[in-house]
Design an enzyme around this catalytic site. Structure first.
Site, PDB file in Angstrom:
ATOM      1  N   LYS A   1     -74.856 -19.674  35.141  1.00  0.00           N
ATOM      2  CA  LYS A   1     -75.630 -18.434  34.982  1.00  0.00           C
ATOM      3  C   LYS A   1     -75.882 -17.814  36.365  1.00  0.00           C
ATOM      4  O   LYS A   1     -75.033 -17.903  37.240  1.00  0.00           O
ATOM      5  CB  LYS A   1     -76.910 -18.708  34.196  1.00  0.00           C
ATOM      6  CG  LYS A   1     -76.613 -19.430  32.870  1.00  0.00           C
ATOM      7  CD  LYS A   1     -77.773 -19.487  31.938  1.00  0.00           C
ATOM      8  CE  LYS A   1     -77.360 -20.242  30.679  1.00  0.00           C
ATOM      9  NZ  LYS A   1     -78.391 -20.252  29.654  1.00  0.00           N
TER      10      LYS A   1
ATOM     11  N   GLU B   1     -76.978 -14.281  26.058  1.00  0.00           N
ATOM     12  CA  GLU B   1     -77.717 -13.510  27.069  1.00  0.00           C
ATOM     13  C   GLU B   1     -77.024 -12.171  27.340  1.00  0.00           C
ATOM     14  O   GLU B   1     -77.692 -11.168  27.615  1.00  0.00           O
ATOM     15  CB  GLU B   1     -77.876 -14.346  28.356  1.00  0.00           C
ATOM     16  CG  GLU B   1     -78.901 -15.456  28.143  1.00  0.00           C
ATOM     17  CD  GLU B   1     -78.664 -16.717  28.959  1.00  0.00           C
ATOM     18  OE1 GLU B   1     -77.916 -16.683  29.942  1.00  0.00           O
ATOM     19  OE2 GLU B   1     -79.239 -17.767  28.572  1.00  0.00           O
TER      20      GLU B   1
ATOM     21  N   GLY C   1     -81.801 -23.180  26.329  1.00  0.00           N
ATOM     22  CA  GLY C   1     -82.868 -23.257  27.328  1.00  0.00           C
ATOM     23  C   GLY C   1     -84.235 -23.610  26.773  1.00  0.00           C
ATOM     24  O   GLY C   1     -85.247 -23.444  27.457  1.00  0.00           O
TER      25      GLY C   1
ATOM     26  N   SER D   1     -79.293 -26.544  25.066  1.00  0.00           N
ATOM     27  CA  SER D   1     -80.089 -27.736  25.414  1.00  0.00           C
ATOM     28  C   SER D   1     -79.314 -29.044  25.248  1.00  0.00           C
ATOM     29  O   SER D   1     -79.888 -30.074  24.885  1.00  0.00           O
ATOM     30  CB  SER D   1     -81.398 -27.773  24.611  1.00  0.00           C
ATOM     31  OG  SER D   1     -82.178 -26.632  24.911  1.00  0.00           O
TER      32      SER D   1
END
Ligand code: PGA
Length: 256
Positions: free
Chosen positions: A13, A102, A178, A218
């Site tokens: 990211k 995202e 996340g 995760s």
């Protein structure tokens, strides 16, 4: 029987400056040197500006590859601030992440745009890692399946069989990214099996069985093995846990 690749992807990211990125990549390369089994591929997705420098660290013909986190839907042009697929190829990338939640959420990327990005990536020799996954945890399995099916149909099903065979699918339930929450490995396996079934209904069993489907959200050193031992889970797309060399390498090794 065709054995599809096992793949672990590191999605850094918007983390790590150049020095930090080079250190992390160097550690990962050293720790995985001669340690990765046949049929296992590792793909690092650093920020764009680190690609060229990291590509110089990679041994040629090794199991570690480079990719980008996004690309523009056109090959060139007056699109200030954007990066095109052929530019990514020219600095050592051979994969590109497309449709990460995202990008969908913060940058408003929708199905039609993602379909264009998948196509342009393939034209310029980048293998797309296409992300899909439902937004809500609380909806029914049927709703989740419809949601994911729609994402696949609208962004991938314009491809020919030869083209879709180049795609890697990453199933990432958005609520798991996340958050430290995950589906159970059984729930993840059921969705992966469903994704393979949907692809098979359109392109046939042989194509569907050759496409790697990765789990993301995760995924960490504690749970990776539980996901990776499921028959339709071919590896993982790792965010947070890919930022520490030890954790990422442990996850890669749990594939074997
Ligand atoms: P996470 O991110 O591993 O930090 O949940 C995964 C992803 O966004 O690809």
């Amino acid at each position: 029987m065709y054995v599809r690749s096992k793949i672990v992807v590191a999605n850094w990211k918007m983390h790590k400056d150049l020095g930090e990125g080079l250190r992390l990549a160097t550690e990962v390369i050293q720790m995985l040197h001669n340690q990765v089994k046949d049929k296992v591929q590792v793909i690092l997705l650093p920020p764009f500006i680190h690609l060229e420098a990291i590509s110089k660290l990679l041994p040629t013909a090794g199991p570690i590859h480079l990719g980008a986190q996004n690309c523009h839907e056109h090959a060139f042009g007056a699109f200030t601030g954007e990066i095109a697929a052929p530019m990514l190829r020219s600095v050592g990338a051979s994969f590109v992440l497309i449709g990460h939640s995202e990008r969908r959420h913060y940058f408003g990327e929708g199905s039609a745009l993602l379909a264009q990005k998948v196509s342009i990536a393939l034209i310029y020799g980048l293998r797309p890692i296409f992300c899909c996954g439902e937004v809500e945890q609380t909806c029914t399995v049927a709703w989740q399946e419809n949601f994911v099916e729609e994402q696949l149909a609208t962004s991938l099903f314009h491809l020919s069989a030869e083209q879709i065979a180049q795609v890697i699918v990453a199933y990432e339930p958005v609520w798991a990214i996340g958050t430290g929450r995950t589906p159970t490995p059984t729930q993840a396996q059921a969705m992966h099996q469903f994704i393979r079934y949907i692809i098979a209904s359109k392109y046939g069993e042989e194509v569907a069985s050759s496409i790697p489907i990765l789990y993301g959200g995760s995924c960490d050193t504690e749970n990776a093995r539980l996901f990776f031992t499921r028959p339709d889970v071919d590896g993982g797309l790792i965010g947070k846990a890919s930022l520490i060399a030890n954790s990422f390498v442990t996850i890669v090794k749990s594939l074997e």
